[in-house]
Design a protein around this motif. Structure first.
Motif, PDB file in Angstrom:
ATOM      1  N   GLY A 288     105.334  10.516  37.112  1.00 43.35           N
ATOM      2  CA  GLY A 288     104.013  11.134  38.025  1.00 43.35           C
ATOM      3  C   GLY A 288     103.500  12.621  37.855  1.00 43.35           C
ATOM      4  O   GLY A 288     102.255  12.936  38.319  1.00 43.35           O
ATOM      5  N   ILE A 289     104.109  12.988  36.962  1.00 39.03           N
ATOM      6  CA  ILE A 289     103.984  14.418  36.503  1.00 39.03           C
ATOM      7  C   ILE A 289     102.645  14.262  35.729  1.00 39.03           C
ATOM      8  O   ILE A 289     102.060  13.656  34.922  1.00 39.03           O
ATOM      9  CB  ILE A 289     104.860  15.292  35.801  1.00 39.03           C
ATOM     10  CG1 ILE A 289     105.518  15.462  36.337  1.00 39.03           C
ATOM     11  CG2 ILE A 289     104.280  16.389  35.441  1.00 39.03           C
ATOM     12  CD1 ILE A 289     106.828  16.052  35.684  1.00 39.03           C
ATOM     13  N   ASN A 290     101.617  15.030  36.168  1.00 42.98           N
ATOM     14  CA  ASN A 290     100.328  15.348  34.645  1.00 42.98           C
ATOM     15  C   ASN A 290      99.916  16.458  34.764  1.00 42.98           C
ATOM     16  O   ASN A 290     100.299  17.432  35.394  1.00 42.98           O
ATOM     17  CB  ASN A 290      98.583  14.818  36.165  1.00 42.98           C
ATOM     18  CG  ASN A 290      97.541  14.324  35.844  1.00 42.98           C
ATOM     19  OD1 ASN A 290      98.050  14.518  34.409  1.00 42.98           O
ATOM     20  ND2 ASN A 290      96.605  14.550  35.922  1.00 42.98           N
ATOM     21  N   PRO A 291      99.777  16.285  32.529  1.00 44.01           N
ATOM     22  CA  PRO A 291      99.546  15.630  32.126  1.00 44.01           C
ATOM     23  C   PRO A 291     101.370  15.193  31.990  1.00 44.01           C
ATOM     24  O   PRO A 291     101.898  15.175  32.124  1.00 44.01           O
ATOM     25  CB  PRO A 291      98.888  15.880  31.168  1.00 44.01           C
ATOM     26  CG  PRO A 291      99.647  17.669  31.219  1.00 44.01           C
ATOM     27  CD  PRO A 291      99.667  18.209  32.633  1.00 44.01           C
ATOM     28  N   ILE A 334     103.875   8.324  23.807  1.00 40.74           N
ATOM     29  CA  ILE A 334     102.661   9.937  23.247  1.00 40.74           C
ATOM     30  C   ILE A 334     102.885  10.179  24.394  1.00 40.74           C
ATOM     31  O   ILE A 334     102.836  11.814  24.299  1.00 40.74           O
ATOM     32  CB  ILE A 334     101.705   8.959  22.067  1.00 40.74           C
ATOM     33  CG1 ILE A 334     102.136   8.426  21.469  1.00 40.74           C
ATOM     34  CG2 ILE A 334     100.841  10.116  22.478  1.00 40.74           C
ATOM     35  CD1 ILE A 334     102.783   9.168  20.116  1.00 40.74           C
ATOM     36  N   GLY A 335     102.288   9.696  25.264  1.00 39.62           N
ATOM     37  CA  GLY A 335     101.541  10.692  26.968  1.00 39.62           C
ATOM     38  C   GLY A 335     100.621  11.289  26.302  1.00 39.62           C
ATOM     39  O   GLY A 335      99.572  11.103  26.041  1.00 39.62           O
ATOM     40  N   ASP A 336     100.207  12.529  27.410  1.00 41.27           N
ATOM     41  CA  ASP A 336      99.419  13.057  26.958  1.00 41.27           C
ATOM     42  C   ASP A 336      99.501  14.706  26.194  1.00 41.27           C
ATOM     43  O   ASP A 336      98.595  16.004  26.936  1.00 41.27           O
ATOM     44  CB  ASP A 336      98.769  13.731  28.428  1.00 41.27           C
ATOM     45  CG  ASP A 336      98.683  12.526  29.211  1.00 41.27           C
ATOM     46  OD1 ASP A 336      98.377  11.454  28.637  1.00 41.27           O
ATOM     47  OD2 ASP A 336      98.783  12.092  30.417  1.00 41.27           O
ATOM     48  N   THR A 337     101.243  15.076  26.370  1.00 41.91           N
ATOM     49  CA  THR A 337     101.009  16.496  25.810  1.00 41.91           C
ATOM     50  C   THR A 337     101.261  16.161  24.296  1.00 41.91           C
ATOM     51  O   THR A 337     101.988  17.103  23.509  1.00 41.91           O
ATOM     52  CB  THR A 337     102.665  16.901  26.452  1.00 41.91           C
ATOM     53  OG1 THR A 337     103.342  15.575  26.043  1.00 41.91           O
ATOM     54  CG2 THR A 337     102.280  17.042  28.119  1.00 41.91           C
ATOM     55  N   LEU A 338     101.129  15.217  23.371  1.00 44.33           N
ATOM     56  CA  LEU A 338     101.000  15.530  22.290  1.00 44.33           C
ATOM     57  C   LEU A 338     100.175  15.025  21.505  1.00 44.33           C
ATOM     58  O   LEU A 338      99.299  13.664  21.691  1.00 44.33           O
ATOM     59  CB  LEU A 338     102.097  14.281  21.259  1.00 44.33           C
ATOM     60  CG  LEU A 338     102.590  14.211  20.516  1.00 44.33           C
ATOM     61  CD1 LEU A 338     102.461  15.084  18.916  1.00 44.33           C
ATOM     62  CD2 LEU A 338     103.487  12.804  19.866  1.00 44.33           C
ATOM     63  N   ARG A 339      98.839  15.375  20.773  1.00 42.84           N
ATOM     64  CA  ARG A 339      97.820  15.217  21.016  1.00 42.84           C
ATOM     65  C   ARG A 339      97.991  13.850  19.443  1.00 42.84           C
ATOM     66  O   ARG A 339      99.201  13.930  18.206  1.00 42.84           O
ATOM     67  CB  ARG A 339      96.790  15.914  19.909  1.00 42.84           C
ATOM     68  CG  ARG A 339      97.459  16.820  18.619  1.00 42.84           C
ATOM     69  CD  ARG A 339      96.712  17.865  17.950  1.00 42.84           C
ATOM     70  NE  ARG A 339      96.949  18.914  17.188  1.00 42.84           N
ATOM     71  CZ  ARG A 339      97.474  19.713  17.135  1.00 42.84           C
ATOM     72  NH1 ARG A 339      97.054  20.662  17.931  1.00 42.84           N
ATOM     73  NH2 ARG A 339      97.681  20.337  15.707  1.00 42.84           N
ATOM     74  N   ARG A 340      96.694  13.230  19.308  1.00 41.63           N
ATOM     75  CA  ARG A 340      97.087  11.560  18.319  1.00 41.63           C
ATOM     76  C   ARG A 340      96.987  12.413  16.830  1.00 41.63           C
ATOM     77  O   ARG A 340      95.814  12.746  17.381  1.00 41.63           O
ATOM     78  CB  ARG A 340      96.581  10.452  19.175  1.00 41.63           C
ATOM     79  CG  ARG A 340      97.043  10.106  20.166  1.00 41.63           C
ATOM     80  CD  ARG A 340      96.251   9.079  20.765  1.00 41.63           C
ATOM     81  NE  ARG A 340      96.848   8.386  21.873  1.00 41.63           N
ATOM     82  CZ  ARG A 340      97.865   8.245  22.249  1.00 41.63           C
ATOM     83  NH1 ARG A 340      98.388   7.029  20.701  1.00 41.63           N
ATOM     84  NH2 ARG A 340      98.141   7.563  23.693  1.00 41.63           N
TER      85      ARG A 340
END
Length: 341
Positions: A288-291, A334-340
């Motif tokens: 539930g944590i964003n990002p 990958i989530g949102d804390t590692l840019r692709r």
């Protein structure tokens, strides 16, 4: 690995190894009778070297097993091992076997004591975390005469069966993903590793893969004690104050990584643009944590499920060993804390 025949050690084995009678061995191990200190020391030394554990099931039950599965894990203070226990319990709950848990706190001497006590009640099997044990603990496992499943880690040689992931491979895959995304000034935050073998193996795989890509670890921060959001906040503040030009932080577990993320959010640090973050374990509590935190699912519940299935199957067939090797594949998120890349 083919199953190998095993049998429980007896008083006769200790008697032959120590050169005294079975009656004398019995007196020493029950701490009864008039036995010289030299003889007592010889018997105890032989017993420990062999891995002999006295049988606490008395009389007519002495040749039988109880419907207990000894589960020996280092901690219940984070979300890793409760997930493993869920997998174990779901398999065993509809059958006669019941799991009994012992906690070692990552201490080899505590593992020895817990294992000794549990084996003395003659469980039907043992599920134990890790592949690294003291000589005494390994001897007890080797000579227990029951199925043993070591869990969480496949980077090593098991006593009997093993179910887990390759932590070195997990570290390698995370390093490759970070480098591919363009990060170059990388810091590591994690537990002190002499006793946390799985974290050490991930660290070795991670740093080795970075070196192969021509990238050196810029800085690191280690801690002892339990993992927590507060610990992650404190460590992240410390490493960024010391090395403010870091562009990526790799944490040894999700809990401290989440603390690091909260620190960044509170201090206006852009994630993942200015600073990328990744943890390990894939803890559902943090979904539930964003990002969303980049992490790697360590297959915890699957590990517990498969380990329990091996014990249950051996119990049904009467086998004292299974010799299975089950290596699961951790899943990168990958989530949102590692840019692709």
């Amino acid at each position: 690995m083919p199953p190998r025949p095993r049998r429980p050690l007896t008083l006769r084995d200790v008697s032959e190894a120590s050169g005294v009678s079975e009656m004398t061995v019995s007196r020493v191990l029950r701490n009864r009778g008039d036995v010289s200190q030299a003889t007592r020391d010889r018997v105890l030394a032989a017993s420990k070297k062999l891995g002999y554990v006295p049988n606490k099931i008395a009389g007519a039950l002495a040749s039988q097993r109880v419907n207990l599965v000894a589960v020996i894990i280092p901690s219940m203070s984070n979300m890793v091992f409760p997930e493993v226990m869920t997998g174990i319990s779901q398999v065993l709950e509809d059958g006669p076997l019941q799991p009994v848990v012992g906690i070692t706190h990552y201490k080899p001497e505590r593992e020895e004591a817990v294992l000794f006590e549990m084996l003395s009640w003659r469980p039907s099997g043992v599920i134990i975390a890790g592949l690294e044990h003291s000589e005494a603990a390994r001897a007890m496992l080797m000579n227990a005469g029951i199925p043993i499943v070591e869990i969480m880690d496949t980077d090593g040689e098991p006593v009997d069966s093993v179910v887990g992931i390759s932590h070195r491979r997990a570290g390698i895959e995370m390093a490759r993903e970070i480098v591919q995304a363009g990060y170059r000034r990388i810091g590591f935050l994690g537990t002190k590793m002499p006793l946390d073998h799985r974290a050490r193996k991930r660290f070795e795989g991670f740093t080795g893969a970075l070196a192969k890509a021509g990238v050196e670890m810029t800085d690191h921060e280690f801690y002892s004690g339990g993992s927590s959001l507060l610990k992650g906040r404190e460590m992240t503040a410390a490493i960024l104050q010391r090395s403010p030009d870091l562009d990526f932080l790799y944490y040894s577990n999700d809990m401290i990584a989440a603390g690091g993320l909260l620190h960044c959010l509170d201090n206006g640090i852009e994630v993942p643009g200015k600073l990328g973050l990744a943890g390990f374990n894939g803890i559902e509590l943090l979904d539930g944590i964003n990002p969303r935190l980049a992490t790697m699912d360590a297959c915890r519940r699957e590990i517990g499920t498969k380990a329990a299935q091996i014990i249950a199957q051996c119990t049904q067939t009467g086998a004292s060993s299974a010799g299975e090797r089950v290596e699961l594949t951790p899943r990168l998120q990958i989530g949102d804390t590692l840019r692709r890349g």
